[in-house]
Design a protein around this motif. Sequence first.
Motif, PDB file in Angstrom:
ATOM      1  N   ILE A 239      -1.850  -4.146   5.152  1.00  0.00           N
ATOM      2  CA  ILE A 239      -2.984  -3.613   5.920  1.00  0.00           C
ATOM      3  C   ILE A 239      -4.143  -4.607   5.833  1.00  0.00           C
ATOM      4  O   ILE A 239      -4.648  -5.095   6.820  1.00  0.00           O
ATOM      5  CB  ILE A 239      -3.431  -2.230   5.413  1.00  0.00           C
ATOM      6  CG1 ILE A 239      -2.258  -1.264   5.347  1.00  0.00           C
ATOM      7  CG2 ILE A 239      -4.519  -1.681   6.329  1.00  0.00           C
ATOM      8  CD1 ILE A 239      -2.629   0.101   4.792  1.00  0.00           C
ATOM      9  N   ASP A 240      -4.566  -4.878   4.596  1.00  0.00           N
ATOM     10  CA  ASP A 240      -5.554  -5.929   4.358  1.00  0.00           C
ATOM     11  C   ASP A 240      -5.045  -6.729   3.173  1.00  0.00           C
ATOM     12  O   ASP A 240      -4.523  -6.153   2.230  1.00  0.00           O
ATOM     13  CB  ASP A 240      -6.923  -5.337   3.995  1.00  0.00           C
ATOM     14  CG  ASP A 240      -7.542  -4.574   5.147  1.00  0.00           C
ATOM     15  OD1 ASP A 240      -7.837  -5.207   6.164  1.00  0.00           O
ATOM     16  OD2 ASP A 240      -7.712  -3.353   5.028  1.00  0.00           O
TER      17      ASP A 240
ATOM     18  N   ARG B 179      -4.541   3.615  -1.087  1.00  0.00           N
ATOM     19  CA  ARG B 179      -5.391   3.607   0.107  1.00  0.00           C
ATOM     20  C   ARG B 179      -4.898   4.638   1.108  1.00  0.00           C
ATOM     21  O   ARG B 179      -4.864   4.395   2.308  1.00  0.00           O
ATOM     22  CB  ARG B 179      -5.398   2.214   0.765  1.00  0.00           C
ATOM     23  CG  ARG B 179      -5.833   1.115  -0.162  1.00  0.00           C
ATOM     24  CD  ARG B 179      -5.868  -0.207   0.562  1.00  0.00           C
ATOM     25  NE  ARG B 179      -6.976  -0.235   1.498  1.00  0.00           N
ATOM     26  CZ  ARG B 179      -7.065  -1.083   2.516  1.00  0.00           C
ATOM     27  NH1 ARG B 179      -6.116  -1.951   2.747  1.00  0.00           N
ATOM     28  NH2 ARG B 179      -8.112  -1.069   3.295  1.00  0.00           N
ATOM     29  N   ASP B 180      -4.484   5.764   0.602  1.00  0.00           N
ATOM     30  CA  ASP B 180      -3.885   6.774   1.460  1.00  0.00           C
ATOM     31  C   ASP B 180      -4.414   8.144   1.045  1.00  0.00           C
ATOM     32  O   ASP B 180      -4.198   8.565  -0.091  1.00  0.00           O
ATOM     33  CB  ASP B 180      -2.358   6.701   1.319  1.00  0.00           C
ATOM     34  CG  ASP B 180      -1.656   7.511   2.393  1.00  0.00           C
ATOM     35  OD1 ASP B 180      -2.214   8.543   2.808  1.00  0.00           O
ATOM     36  OD2 ASP B 180      -0.559   7.112   2.802  1.00  0.00           O
TER      37      ASP B 180
ATOM     38  N   ARG C 237       0.391  -8.255   9.849  1.00  0.00           N
ATOM     39  CA  ARG C 237      -0.640  -7.239   9.621  1.00  0.00           C
ATOM     40  C   ARG C 237      -0.230  -5.953  10.319  1.00  0.00           C
ATOM     41  O   ARG C 237      -0.056  -5.917  11.527  1.00  0.00           O
ATOM     42  CB  ARG C 237      -1.995  -7.700  10.146  1.00  0.00           C
ATOM     43  CG  ARG C 237      -3.108  -6.792   9.695  1.00  0.00           C
ATOM     44  CD  ARG C 237      -4.463  -7.267  10.197  1.00  0.00           C
ATOM     45  NE  ARG C 237      -5.527  -6.524   9.575  1.00  0.00           N
ATOM     46  CZ  ARG C 237      -5.866  -5.286   9.901  1.00  0.00           C
ATOM     47  NH1 ARG C 237      -5.227  -4.670  10.850  1.00  0.00           N
ATOM     48  NH2 ARG C 237      -6.835  -4.663   9.276  1.00  0.00           N
TER      49      ARG C 237
ATOM     50  N   ARG D  15       0.806  -1.685   8.762  1.00  0.00           N
ATOM     51  CA  ARG D  15       1.557  -0.938   7.782  1.00  0.00           C
ATOM     52  C   ARG D  15       2.836  -0.436   8.428  1.00  0.00           C
ATOM     53  O   ARG D  15       2.842  -0.054   9.589  1.00  0.00           O
ATOM     54  CB  ARG D  15       0.719   0.246   7.331  1.00  0.00           C
ATOM     55  CG  ARG D  15       1.267   0.994   6.172  1.00  0.00           C
ATOM     56  CD  ARG D  15       0.286   2.082   5.814  1.00  0.00           C
ATOM     57  NE  ARG D  15       0.912   3.359   6.060  1.00  0.00           N
ATOM     58  CZ  ARG D  15       0.921   4.339   5.160  1.00  0.00           C
ATOM     59  NH1 ARG D  15       0.302   4.175   4.028  1.00  0.00           N
ATOM     60  NH2 ARG D  15       1.498   5.479   5.431  1.00  0.00           N
TER      61      ARG D  15
ATOM     62  N   CYS E 273       0.813  -1.238   0.000  1.00  0.00           N
ATOM     63  CA  CYS E 273       0.000   0.000   0.000  1.00  0.00           C
ATOM     64  C   CYS E 273       0.835   1.271   0.000  1.00  0.00           C
ATOM     65  O   CYS E 273       0.521   2.224   0.703  1.00  0.00           O
ATOM     66  CB  CYS E 273      -0.955   0.034   1.191  1.00  0.00           C
ATOM     67  SG  CYS E 273      -2.240  -1.203   1.122  1.00  0.00           S
TER      68      CYS E 273
ATOM     69  N   CYS F  97      -7.594   1.628  -3.947  1.00  0.00           N
ATOM     70  CA  CYS F  97      -6.743   0.437  -3.856  1.00  0.00           C
ATOM     71  C   CYS F  97      -6.232   0.133  -5.250  1.00  0.00           C
ATOM     72  O   CYS F  97      -6.997   0.111  -6.204  1.00  0.00           O
ATOM     73  CB  CYS F  97      -7.580  -0.721  -3.311  1.00  0.00           C
ATOM     74  SG  CYS F  97      -6.821  -2.335  -3.535  1.00  0.00           S
TER      75      CYS F  97
ATOM     76  N   ARG G  56      -3.393   3.797  18.004  1.00  0.00           N
ATOM     77  CA  ARG G  56      -4.341   2.940  17.300  1.00  0.00           C
ATOM     78  C   ARG G  56      -5.233   2.131  18.242  1.00  0.00           C
ATOM     79  O   ARG G  56      -6.437   1.986  18.010  1.00  0.00           O
ATOM     80  CB  ARG G  56      -3.623   1.965  16.360  1.00  0.00           C
ATOM     81  CG  ARG G  56      -4.570   1.188  15.467  1.00  0.00           C
ATOM     82  CD  ARG G  56      -3.905   0.002  14.824  1.00  0.00           C
ATOM     83  NE  ARG G  56      -3.430  -0.955  15.788  1.00  0.00           N
ATOM     84  CZ  ARG G  56      -4.188  -1.849  16.393  1.00  0.00           C
ATOM     85  NH1 ARG G  56      -5.469  -1.927  16.144  1.00  0.00           N
ATOM     86  NH2 ARG G  56      -3.675  -2.684  17.292  1.00  0.00           N
TER      87      ARG G  56
ATOM     88  N   HIS H  64      -7.161   0.736  10.879  1.00  0.00           N
ATOM     89  CA  HIS H  64      -6.206  -0.065  11.638  1.00  0.00           C
ATOM     90  C   HIS H  64      -5.020  -0.546  10.814  1.00  0.00           C
ATOM     91  O   HIS H  64      -4.779  -1.727  10.678  1.00  0.00           O
ATOM     92  CB  HIS H  64      -6.917  -1.241  12.310  1.00  0.00           C
ATOM     93  CG  HIS H  64      -7.926  -0.785  13.291  1.00  0.00           C
ATOM     94  ND1 HIS H  64      -7.612  -0.422  14.574  1.00  0.00           N
ATOM     95  CD2 HIS H  64      -9.247  -0.552  13.152  1.00  0.00           C
ATOM     96  CE1 HIS H  64      -8.685  -0.005  15.184  1.00  0.00           C
ATOM     97  NE2 HIS H  64      -9.697  -0.053  14.346  1.00  0.00           N
ATOM     98  N   CYS H  65      -4.291   0.433  10.271  1.00  0.00           N
ATOM     99  CA  CYS H  65      -3.084   0.055   9.554  1.00  0.00           C
ATOM    100  C   CYS H  65      -1.886   0.058  10.492  1.00  0.00           C
ATOM    101  O   CYS H  65      -0.874  -0.552  10.194  1.00  0.00           O
ATOM    102  CB  CYS H  65      -2.849   1.004   8.380  1.00  0.00           C
ATOM    103  SG  CYS H  65      -2.476   2.693   8.881  1.00  0.00           S
TER     104      CYS H  65
ATOM    105  N   ASN I 254      -0.105   2.699  11.333  1.00  0.00           N
ATOM    106  CA  ASN I 254       0.852   3.751  11.007  1.00  0.00           C
ATOM    107  C   ASN I 254       1.101   4.688  12.192  1.00  0.00           C
ATOM    108  O   ASN I 254       2.238   5.040  12.488  1.00  0.00           O
ATOM    109  CB  ASN I 254       0.340   4.547   9.810  1.00  0.00           C
ATOM    110  CG  ASN I 254       1.269   5.665   9.421  1.00  0.00           C
ATOM    111  OD1 ASN I 254       2.316   5.437   8.842  1.00  0.00           O
ATOM    112  ND2 ASN I 254       0.912   6.878   9.790  1.00  0.00           N
TER     113      ASN I 254
END
Lengths: 598, 380
Positions: free
Chosen positions: A439-440, A402-403, A464, A466, A398, A410, B45, B26-27, B29
């Motif tokens: 992330i996913d 997705r930002d 899982r 980022r 990512c 995506c 988070r 919920h990444c 970061n």
Amino acid sequence: MADTKLTGIYFQSAIKGNEDTVNFTEVAAYIKKYNNVAAIWNADEVSLADANNVAAKIKEKNIKRFVIAGDKPGMEKSFFTKAMVNAGNKAEDVIIASFREHGAIRNADTNRAKAILACAVNAVPFEEATQTAEVPVNPNTLVIGGGIAGIQASLEIADAGQKVFLVEKTGTIGGHMAMFDKTFPTLDCAACILTPKMVEIGQHSNIELMTYCEVKDVKGTPGNFTVKILKKARRVDLKTCIGCGTCTEKCPGTAPSEFDAGTAMRKAIYIPFPQAVPNKYLIDGESCTYVKSGKCKVCVKVCPVPDCINLDEKDEEVEINVGNIIVATGFKIFDAKRAEQFGYGKLPNVVTSLEFERLVNAAGPTGGNIVYRSQDKRNNWVFKGDADIPKSVAIIHCIGSRDENYNKYCSKVCCMYSLKLAHLVVEKLPDAKVFEYFIDMRAFGKGYEEFYERIKHEGVSIIRGRTAKIEEKNNKLMLRGEDILGNKLIEQEIDMAILAVGLEPREDSANLSKMLGISQTEDGWFMEANYISNPVNTFTGGISIAGVCQGPKDIPDTVAQASAAASRVLQNIVRGKINKSVKDLSLEEIESQVNKLA
Amino acid sequence: MSQKVDPELTAKIEKFGKGTWNECFHCGNCTAICPLTEQGFLFPRKGYRAIQMGLKDTIAGSVEPWLCYYCGDCSKTCPRNANPGETMMVLRRYLTSVYDWTGLARRIYTSKMFEIGAIVFIAIAVLLLYVSFTFFPSGEGNWIGQDGGVLINKIAPWKRIHLGDWIMAGTLAFILISNVFNMWLKIIFKDKSVKIPFTAYITEVFDFAWNFITQKRFNKCDGTKTYWFLHLFLMLSYVVLFTMIVFFLEWFQTDTVHPIWHPQRLLGYIATVGLFVGIIYFINNRIKKAKENSKYSHYTDWTFLVLLFLTTLTGIMLHFFRISGMPVATYVTYLIHLMCLVPMLTIEVPFSKWSHLAYRPVAVYFANLKKAAYKKNLVK
């Protein structure tokens, strides 16, 4: 005559977050000119909580027909149907006026929205009111872009016996797919699928291949376009060049190789890659010593074919006539330098996924050996076969996708290609540790989930969370992330980081969309006529789109869409006739049609 | 251990500030970019998760929001624009109301009218008390001393003011300390997963004090050196002035005008500069939305700064009226000064923004207690 049934209109509110929308106020003011419009309600004036309330209002105004107008009017159809029926009307008198579906999306499309609503208010189907005249079709087709989409579409049409002009900007066809090592999820060699098709293009009697060319201008109407094409000076004669390579050995000019994503150097006179089609040399004016300084001509001296190289060749323009156009211009990768926290551009061993594709490719600069980036004699950072081997590799998903700071969407392919790259590292460096930070995990296709499971079983650590940043520490890369499922803060030393960069529309797509009269989405992808039911045509007749230029997609989807675009073109050619574009109809023309049909 | 989900929790917390928790996907970061987060105390988070899930007890018992000093790195890089820094701020406001057993903190944080009403109410009470217990400089009598300064203790005798001081300070201290005890109950006592070694309570006191004086944790926040310094200067200035007024009023409020190098005046001036520069800096930040942490101002942020500003300003004016020998102006300004100061202290210190002067260092202390337990492996 216009219809007399008393009609109520409900306006949905515009979709949030999009400034450039149809001007709803203007549309509402316009529609008042129809005398049968009894009431106009905006979304904030009517509560959609109680159908009986609305039914009472409908009764009060003696409304017999109801129109829901907006971008997604179908969403409220069931509510108003209930209200209308409760008010003693017929369910079929609820009509939706869907702006988006009929191509009224932006502010500039406000007139189109007026026409759509005028049709609905008079209960005339939009398609009936907008029937356009048929004109004959020129059977020749222009395909813009020589990647896998353009190649596939060209072959489909040419194999059906029709003439195709395939225009490609660079010196060879093949596009991004030619740069890839393997394809997911089957791990087939990309070149093994692509190169036979490329060769077929080069040899096909129905295909006129125009590499190192650019579309400069498109004029005309569906079925009869006149296209101006710029033939950039190749400076090497395509007909006589024998591809011996003597010139390139002696050439003093160098530049980063586009085909190797900048990870290796090429000469000013070069062939993009050994399997290029056409397999002929070309000279890049920007790095050629003669073009820059007027002195050199080494290539001319060593070339065994007389008059093959003409260093003073100039760009020229040609004009072709075609009936249909397929746009297959592809994408560019996200510029990883924009996401500074990952250190790309500063830390040599933070690489993009495309660079890594070249690194791991047997036909790449290191022959497929995974090594650190190192400096060559002229201090360019390149991949060289004799450099050290990394022992741990992290793949970060990512990047740029997705930002909200970069691209909201995506990019669809990164999860899968990251898994593929992880597999290639494990395969080539069995002792190395591979970590994937995601992330996913979007393993959405046929055989994809199985591929994901397979990679997990190969010993890749899939985490899982980022990664937030990469910094240099003790000559290693220090990566910081949160292991969300493991409830841990991760500070990890790694040797190499691969940034799974997303896909973006090309810089020139705005220009092209203007030239062709096709629209773009907010993100810049070309707009299809209907996302679900017509993903290949555009609102301009005779122009279809295929591949990533319509939106991120993987190779199988691209090939499928390219074939579909070709079938739309063949449909027009076989019929011999094509309808003029609906968008060329003026509001007045549609109005008079509505009045006739109502 | 299972816990109850409170489906109304997001609606409750939303009243304390800008709610952006639905944005979070919920990444991780924010946690990873945070310079202050550490193993065992991961944020921001996890706070989002607790809010989204409605885990009321988890939030009530979490020390993490107080460990965040809002540098804003998380908000700047959040891929969802979910604004984690501000969410931590909202949680701090919410937690202030959770610790406060009187329920006044919740009312002050969730109703602008209530807060303004409370300020006005206290100000009027101060006015009535002041008028009843001080002397208006009129008629017979000498109100000016030999050195030309107003005989301030003749107008407002320090003993009477002191009595009021102590009653107020005692009440505030009682409420604040009981709230801190409540905080201890929720964060330490109810957390059955760790057992705090008793010795840690003593050994960590030094770090607690050191952290209170230097705010060294704040300084770890990236790129906030000026911010940290001005905040520290303001805090120390406040402590100095507060100490002089509450404990040494006899020495601070004198009829004689001391020479300028006298410690009473020197200390007073330095502390005033500290307060004033800090306030101007913070107000300017909030007006210009200059930093990530000044982009979103809650009305309680403003009342705090405005009251502090007015208190400081009237304090300066009071001083100059006194040394210039203007008894009536001194009398009136003293009154206005108190009408700003008392509401500010009684509302802000136990119930609102200024309570962080206790909660922040105490939270670091509690976190250190837990860390000591983790070190000794006293985790159940």
